[in-house]
Design a protein around this motif. Sequence first.
Motif, PDB file in Angstrom:
ATOM      1  N   THR B 220       0.821  -1.209   0.000  1.00  0.00           N
ATOM      2  CA  THR B 220       0.000   0.000   0.000  1.00  0.00           C
ATOM      3  C   THR B 220       0.859   1.265   0.000  1.00  0.00           C
ATOM      4  O   THR B 220       0.504   2.262  -0.621  1.00  0.00           O
ATOM      5  CB  THR B 220      -0.958   0.010   1.208  1.00  0.00           C
ATOM      6  OG1 THR B 220      -0.210  -0.205   2.400  1.00  0.00           O
ATOM      7  CG2 THR B 220      -2.016  -1.064   1.075  1.00  0.00           C
ATOM      8  N   THR B 224       1.119   4.218  -2.789  1.00  0.00           N
ATOM      9  CA  THR B 224       0.915   5.605  -2.371  1.00  0.00           C
ATOM     10  C   THR B 224       2.055   6.510  -2.854  1.00  0.00           C
ATOM     11  O   THR B 224       1.825   7.611  -3.348  1.00  0.00           O
ATOM     12  CB  THR B 224       0.788   5.669  -0.838  1.00  0.00           C
ATOM     13  OG1 THR B 224      -0.319   4.856  -0.443  1.00  0.00           O
ATOM     14  CG2 THR B 224       0.572   7.084  -0.349  1.00  0.00           C
ATOM     15  N   ARG B 229      -0.928   9.187  -4.181  1.00  0.00           N
ATOM     16  CA  ARG B 229      -2.345   9.125  -3.798  1.00  0.00           C
ATOM     17  C   ARG B 229      -2.485   7.986  -2.795  1.00  0.00           C
ATOM     18  O   ARG B 229      -1.968   6.883  -3.019  1.00  0.00           O
ATOM     19  CB  ARG B 229      -3.191   8.829  -5.046  1.00  0.00           C
ATOM     20  CG  ARG B 229      -4.673   8.987  -4.834  1.00  0.00           C
ATOM     21  CD  ARG B 229      -5.427   8.912  -6.157  1.00  0.00           C
ATOM     22  NE  ARG B 229      -5.424   7.552  -6.717  1.00  0.00           N
ATOM     23  CZ  ARG B 229      -5.028   7.238  -7.943  1.00  0.00           C
ATOM     24  NH1 ARG B 229      -4.568   8.156  -8.758  1.00  0.00           N
ATOM     25  NH2 ARG B 229      -5.097   5.998  -8.364  1.00  0.00           N
ATOM     26  N   HIS B 231      -3.498   4.788  -0.975  1.00  0.00           N
ATOM     27  CA  HIS B 231      -4.186   3.547  -1.327  1.00  0.00           C
ATOM     28  C   HIS B 231      -5.489   3.467  -0.524  1.00  0.00           C
ATOM     29  O   HIS B 231      -5.539   3.888   0.636  1.00  0.00           O
ATOM     30  CB  HIS B 231      -3.272   2.368  -0.989  1.00  0.00           C
ATOM     31  CG  HIS B 231      -3.743   1.051  -1.516  1.00  0.00           C
ATOM     32  ND1 HIS B 231      -4.784   0.371  -0.948  1.00  0.00           N
ATOM     33  CD2 HIS B 231      -3.315   0.304  -2.560  1.00  0.00           C
ATOM     34  CE1 HIS B 231      -4.986  -0.757  -1.614  1.00  0.00           C
ATOM     35  NE2 HIS B 231      -4.098  -0.819  -2.597  1.00  0.00           N
ATOM     36  N   THR B 232      -6.538   2.905  -1.127  1.00  0.00           N
ATOM     37  CA  THR B 232      -7.839   2.903  -0.444  1.00  0.00           C
ATOM     38  C   THR B 232      -7.788   2.155   0.892  1.00  0.00           C
ATOM     39  O   THR B 232      -8.507   2.510   1.816  1.00  0.00           O
ATOM     40  CB  THR B 232      -8.927   2.255  -1.323  1.00  0.00           C
ATOM     41  OG1 THR B 232      -8.436   1.012  -1.807  1.00  0.00           O
ATOM     42  CG2 THR B 232      -9.283   3.147  -2.493  1.00  0.00           C
ATOM     43  N   GLU B 235      -6.658   4.679   3.745  1.00  0.00           N
ATOM     44  CA  GLU B 235      -7.217   6.039   3.822  1.00  0.00           C
ATOM     45  C   GLU B 235      -7.565   6.460   5.252  1.00  0.00           C
ATOM     46  O   GLU B 235      -7.400   7.617   5.625  1.00  0.00           O
ATOM     47  CB  GLU B 235      -8.466   6.145   2.933  1.00  0.00           C
ATOM     48  CG  GLU B 235      -8.110   6.430   1.481  1.00  0.00           C
ATOM     49  CD  GLU B 235      -9.289   6.268   0.554  1.00  0.00           C
ATOM     50  OE1 GLU B 235     -10.367   5.886   1.036  1.00  0.00           O
ATOM     51  OE2 GLU B 235      -9.106   6.513  -0.648  1.00  0.00           O
TER      52      GLU B 235
END
Lengths: 85, 258
Positions: B220, B224, B229, B231-232, B235
């Motif tokens: 993850t 990122t 961004r 990673h879901t 979050e």
Amino acid sequence: MKQLTCPINGTRSIAEFIYGGELRPMPDPQSVDDSIWAAYVFHRDGAPGVKREWWCHSPSNTWFIAERHTVTDEILRTYLYGEEA
Amino acid sequence: MMDISCGDRAPILGALYHAPGSIARHDAVAWGYGRGADQRGVEIHQQTEVTGIEVQSDRITGVETSQGKISTPRVLCAVAGFTPRLLEMVGLRSPITIHPLQAMVSEPMKPWLDPIIVSGSLHVYVSQTARGELVMGASLDPYELHSTRSTLEFTEGLAAHMLELFPFLSQVKVVRQWAGMADMTPDFAPIMGKTPIQGFYLDAGWGTWGFKATPVCGKTMAYTVARDRNHTLIEEFGIDRFTQYALVGEKGAASVGH
């Protein structure tokens, strides 16, 4: 055995004491914005060095301030809150 | 037949059994990752201290080390007990505080303990290694300290609790003890992902979690950093959750009093 000096009860075993975290001045809850209040609630001065901390002598419930180095664990001095010389 | 009344002194009222629970050699895992990274071209600089991190207009521009400067727009900080020192270099504040976590090992003995035993009320966890040693741990040291020193208070306390569980160990000797620095957060969940500094990514606050989440952290965090961004999956673990009063209701923390 490590020892700590209570300003009221003298030098006692560390087992008699409770750590209360670093001394943090509270901002005025009526006037601060949410981010400053959140920083007061959650954020800590996590970097190592000499810190002012709350400690409690548990048998007598005496809360006081200790100045302690958080790397060497050396306690520089202790005093009651508001009675810093 | 087992006496679970314990002479009515401390009767056993209930217990949990986690069938897939097991032990893995964390040292072997760490070395495996190190070798795997090396074979894929990652440079690992041992004996190299980070002395500063350059930030210009809230953007990462480089890292100062004891061996010289590295220019880079991106830094991933995954340094466990040293996190507050590095956050200070970039001017970020966090709720992380450092507490020592101690453990100790007994002399080797014949195999008698196959499962791992954890007592939440006694703050003990113990397992037996392939070499026959008992590996024992307890809760965190009770106050903040940036040090890996060992204490007699810990050995005495843990030994007393071990004897409450297993009185027959009274003649067994402790051969080794050690400590690590655990980076603790208020909700016992890690802090992962992007930060207010552009190009500065954080994977910290794992405190007493051990190493079992390492593979998914790697995946993850690589995602990122590569896409800038979160990673879901991570979050909810952002450093901004504290200023938004959106703490994580952590359900996976160990059942000892960490």
